[in-house]
Motif scaffolding. Structure first.
Motif, mmCIF file in Angstrom:
data_model
loop_
_atom_site.group_PDB
_atom_site.id
_atom_site.type_symbol
_atom_site.label_atom_id
_atom_site.label_comp_id
_atom_site.label_asym_id
_atom_site.label_seq_id
_atom_site.Cartn_x
_atom_site.Cartn_y
_atom_site.Cartn_z
ATOM 1 N N LEU A 195 0.833 -1.204 0.000
ATOM 2 C CA LEU A 195 0.000 0.000 0.000
ATOM 3 C C LEU A 195 0.866 1.253 0.000
ATOM 4 O O LEU A 195 0.543 2.254 -0.659
ATOM 5 N N MET A 196 1.970 1.204 0.742
ATOM 6 C CA MET A 196 2.869 2.363 0.783
ATOM 7 C C MET A 196 3.507 2.600 -0.581
ATOM 8 O O MET A 196 3.715 3.746 -0.993
ATOM 9 N N SER A 197 3.826 1.520 -1.278
ATOM 10 C CA SER A 197 4.422 1.690 -2.611
ATOM 11 C C SER A 197 3.417 2.318 -3.569
ATOM 12 O O SER A 197 3.764 3.168 -4.395
ATOM 13 N N ILE A 198 2.126 1.887 -3.438
ATOM 14 C CA ILE A 198 1.071 2.488 -4.275
ATOM 15 C C ILE A 198 0.918 3.972 -3.942
ATOM 16 O O ILE A 198 0.788 4.818 -4.836
ATOM 17 N N ALA A 199 0.934 4.268 -2.622
ATOM 18 C CA ALA A 199 0.794 5.664 -2.195
ATOM 19 C C ALA A 199 1.948 6.506 -2.717
ATOM 20 O O ALA A 199 1.763 7.646 -3.162
ATOM 21 N N ALA A 200 3.148 5.933 -2.673
ATOM 22 C CA ALA A 200 4.319 6.674 -3.156
ATOM 23 C C ALA A 200 4.194 6.974 -4.643
ATOM 24 O O ALA A 200 4.492 8.091 -5.102
ATOM 25 N N VAL A 201 3.719 5.974 -5.394
ATOM 26 C CA VAL A 201 3.534 6.175 -6.838
ATOM 27 C C VAL A 201 2.472 7.248 -7.077
ATOM 28 O O VAL A 201 2.618 8.103 -7.956
ATOM 29 N N SER A 202 1.405 7.214 -6.276
ATOM 30 C CA SER A 202 0.331 8.201 -6.423
ATOM 31 C C SER A 202 0.839 9.607 -6.156
ATOM 32 O O SER A 202 0.500 10.557 -6.872
ATOM 33 N N VAL A 203 1.660 9.753 -5.101
ATOM 34 C CA VAL A 203 2.218 11.065 -4.773
ATOM 35 C C VAL A 203 3.088 11.577 -5.909
ATOM 36 O O VAL A 203 3.017 12.758 -6.302
ATOM 37 N N ILE A 204 3.885 10.706 -6.469
ATOM 38 C CA ILE A 204 4.766 11.104 -7.579
ATOM 39 C C ILE A 204 3.935 11.525 -8.786
ATOM 40 O O ILE A 204 4.219 12.547 -9.441
ATOM 41 N N MET A 205 2.876 10.741 -9.057
ATOM 42 C CA MET A 205 2.019 11.081 -10.194
ATOM 43 C C MET A 205 1.323 12.423 -9.972
ATOM 44 O O MET A 205 1.216 13.244 -10.892
ATOM 45 N N MET A 206 0.838 12.651 -8.743
ATOM 46 C CA MET A 206 0.184 13.921 -8.434
ATOM 47 C C MET A 206 1.156 15.085 -8.604
ATOM 48 O O MET A 206 0.788 16.167 -9.087
ATOM 49 N N PHE A 207 2.404 14.855 -8.219
ATOM 50 C CA PHE A 207 3.411 15.909 -8.354
ATOM 51 C C PHE A 207 3.604 16.279 -9.818
ATOM 52 O O PHE A 207 3.641 17.473 -10.177
ATOM 53 N N PHE A 208 3.722 15.272 -10.676
ATOM 54 C CA PHE A 208 3.944 15.551 -12.092
ATOM 55 C C PHE A 208 2.710 16.191 -12.723
ATOM 56 O O PHE A 208 2.826 17.052 -13.613
ATOM 57 N N ILE A 209 1.512 15.757 -12.265
ATOM 58 C CA ILE A 209 0.290 16.392 -12.771
ATOM 59 C C ILE A 209 0.252 17.864 -12.377
ATOM 60 O O ILE A 209 -0.069 18.753 -13.182
ATOM 61 N N PHE A 210 0.572 18.129 -11.095
ATOM 62 C CA PHE A 210 0.614 19.517 -10.615
ATOM 63 C C PHE A 210 1.655 20.327 -11.375
ATOM 64 O O PHE A 210 1.404 21.472 -11.768
ATOM 65 N N LEU A 211 2.827 19.715 -11.588
ATOM 66 C CA LEU A 211 3.895 20.423 -12.296
ATOM 67 C C LEU A 211 3.465 20.750 -13.718
ATOM 68 O O LEU A 211 3.715 21.866 -14.220
ATOM 69 N N GLY A 212 2.795 19.791 -14.379
ATOM 70 C CA GLY A 212 2.340 20.033 -15.739
ATOM 71 C C GLY A 212 1.308 21.144 -15.792
ATOM 72 O O GLY A 212 1.338 22.011 -16.679
ATOM 73 N N THR A 213 0.369 21.137 -14.820
ATOM 74 C CA THR A 213 -0.663 22.179 -14.755
ATOM 75 C C THR A 213 -0.050 23.546 -14.488
ATOM 76 O O THR A 213 -0.445 24.563 -15.087
ATOM 77 N N TYR A 214 0.940 23.579 -13.596
ATOM 78 C CA TYR A 214 1.608 24.840 -13.242
ATOM 79 C C TYR A 214 2.332 25.428 -14.454
ATOM 80 O O TYR A 214 2.250 26.633 -14.729
ATOM 81 N N ILE A 215 2.999 24.564 -15.203
ATOM 82 C CA ILE A 215 3.741 25.029 -16.386
ATOM 83 C C ILE A 215 2.766 25.566 -17.431
ATOM 84 O O ILE A 215 3.005 26.604 -18.062
ATOM 85 N N LYS A 216 1.628 24.860 -17.599
ATOM 86 C CA LYS A 216 0.623 25.317 -18.565
ATOM 87 C C LYS A 216 0.041 26.673 -18.166
ATOM 88 O O LYS A 216 -0.198 27.538 -19.013
ATOM 89 N N SER A 217 -0.209 26.854 -16.841
ATOM 90 C CA SER A 217 -0.774 28.130 -16.379
ATOM 91 C C SER A 217 0.197 29.280 -16.604
ATOM 92 O O SER A 217 -0.197 30.386 -16.989
ATOM 93 N N ILE A 218 1.472 29.029 -16.358
ATOM 94 C CA ILE A 218 2.488 30.063 -16.593
ATOM 95 C C ILE A 218 2.550 30.420 -18.076
ATOM 96 O O ILE A 218 2.614 31.590 -18.463
ATOM 97 N N LYS A 219 2.510 29.392 -18.910
ATOM 98 C CA LYS A 219 2.565 29.622 -20.350
ATOM 99 C C LYS A 219 1.347 30.401 -20.810
ATOM 100 O O LYS A 219 1.448 31.328 -21.632
ATOM 101 N N SER A 220 0.155 30.037 -20.256
ATOM 102 C CA SER A 220 -1.081 30.734 -20.631
ATOM 103 C C SER A 220 -1.054 32.199 -20.191
ATOM 104 O O SER A 220 -1.455 33.095 -20.937
ATOM 105 N N ALA A 221 -0.547 32.434 -18.948
ATOM 106 C CA ALA A 221 -0.461 33.807 -18.444
ATOM 107 C C ALA A 221 0.501 34.632 -19.289
ATOM 108 O O ALA A 221 0.253 35.815 -19.576
ATOM 109 N N LYS A 222 1.580 34.021 -19.716
ATOM 110 C CA LYS A 222 2.564 34.722 -20.544
ATOM 111 C C LYS A 222 1.961 35.096 -21.892
ATOM 112 O O LYS A 222 2.169 36.205 -22.403
ATOM 113 N N GLU A 223 1.183 34.170 -22.479
ATOM 114 C CA GLU A 223 0.554 34.444 -23.760
ATOM 115 C C GLU A 223 -0.490 35.561 -23.626
ATOM 116 O O GLU A 223 -0.612 36.427 -24.505
ATOM 117 N N SER A 224 -1.254 35.544 -22.511
ATOM 118 C CA SER A 224 -2.273 36.591 -22.288
ATOM 119 C C SER A 224 -1.621 37.957 -22.131
ATOM 120 O O SER A 224 -2.105 38.967 -22.662
#
Length: 260
Positions: A213-242
């Motif tokens: 279960l801990m290994s699954i949780a660790a994988v989930s945390v890593i995936m959430m981090f990359f999802i957040f990072l991707g969203t953050y990069i997209k928001s910065i790019k969108s703000a720059k374009e605006s």
């Protein structure tokens, strides 16, 4: 007497010159014959190398006899000295080529043995991993598991030695590079399985479930981090374009003439 002496003075240099040129031709023939022994040695078999070595030894004997019989004349002529040096260099080159090819053949034979040995271990290691896993499931299998791990460590040392032997052979014989690349892949896989076996130990069922279960949780945390990072990069790019679009609109408004 004067006439004889005069003839001697006139003819002697010519005779010496003719003799030296004849010697030059003979010595160049020695060089050419020895050089021909080195042709196509890169593909020679053991039997061919043995014949070449015997031929080279015969030339050595003939050459030594020729030098002894004509030493004074040779050392007195710079051209003949140069040919003598050329013969020594050519003979050394042929001898080195013979030794290199012998080493390649010997190392290739060692490579084949190592390749066969390492290749034969992959299936056994997969079975060994399954056996180790089953032993790790029950407390009563702990002692047997430790014995299995100790034996595996010794077995892997033999595999590693065989792999290193094959690697050394590939360095001296580039023709087996592709086979070495394949063997490296097999070795890495076996090495990975070896590491997994050495990490195995008995764990109660609840501990295994917890770790899972801990290994699954660790994988989930890593995936959430990359999802957040991707969203953050997209928001910065969108703000720059605006911001860029707003800047263009403002510049456009400033450049337009006032409406009366």
């Amino acid at each position: 007497m004067r006439r004889i002496a005069l003839l001697t003075v006139i003819l002697l240099p010519a005779l010496v010159y003719g003799q030296n040129r004849e010697m030059e031709h003979r010595m160049n023939s020695f060089v050419s014959d020895v050089a021909s022994l080195g042709d196509n040695l890169e593909n020679a078999s053991k039997a061919q190398l043995d014949r070449t070595s015997r031929s080279l030894s015969l030339f050595d004997v003939k050459w030594s006899e020729y030098l002894q019989n004509n030493y004074e004349a040779i050392v007195a002529d710079n051209n003949l000295i140069s040919i003598m040096d050329e013969f020594e260099e050519t003979r050394t080159a042929v001898r080195n080529s013979i030794e290199l090819r012998k080493a390649q053949i010997e190392k290739t034979e060692q490579f084949i043995k190592s390749e066969q040995f390492v290749s034969s271990q992959l299936g056994q290691y997969r079975d060994l991993k399954d056996k180790a896993f089953k032993l790790s499931l029950v407390k009563q299998g702990a002692d047997a598991l430790e014995k299995l791990k100790a034996k595996e460590k010794l077995d892997f040392a033999d595999i590693e030695n065989a792999y290193q032997t094959a690697k050394e052979a590939a360095e001296i014989n580039p023709r087996i590079k592709d086979r070495m690349d394949s063997l490296q892949g097999l070795f890495v896989e076996i090495q990975t399985i070896s590491g997994e076996i050495q990490k195995m130990e008995f764990k109660p069922l609840m501990t295994r479930i917890k770790d899972y279960l801990m290994s699954i949780a660790a994988v989930s945390v890593i995936m959430m981090f990359f999802i957040f990072l991707g969203t953050y990069i997209k928001s910065i790019k969108s703000a720059k374009e605006s911001a860029e679009k707003m800047k263009q609109l403002l510049n456009k408004g400033e450049n337009e003439p006032p409406v009366i």
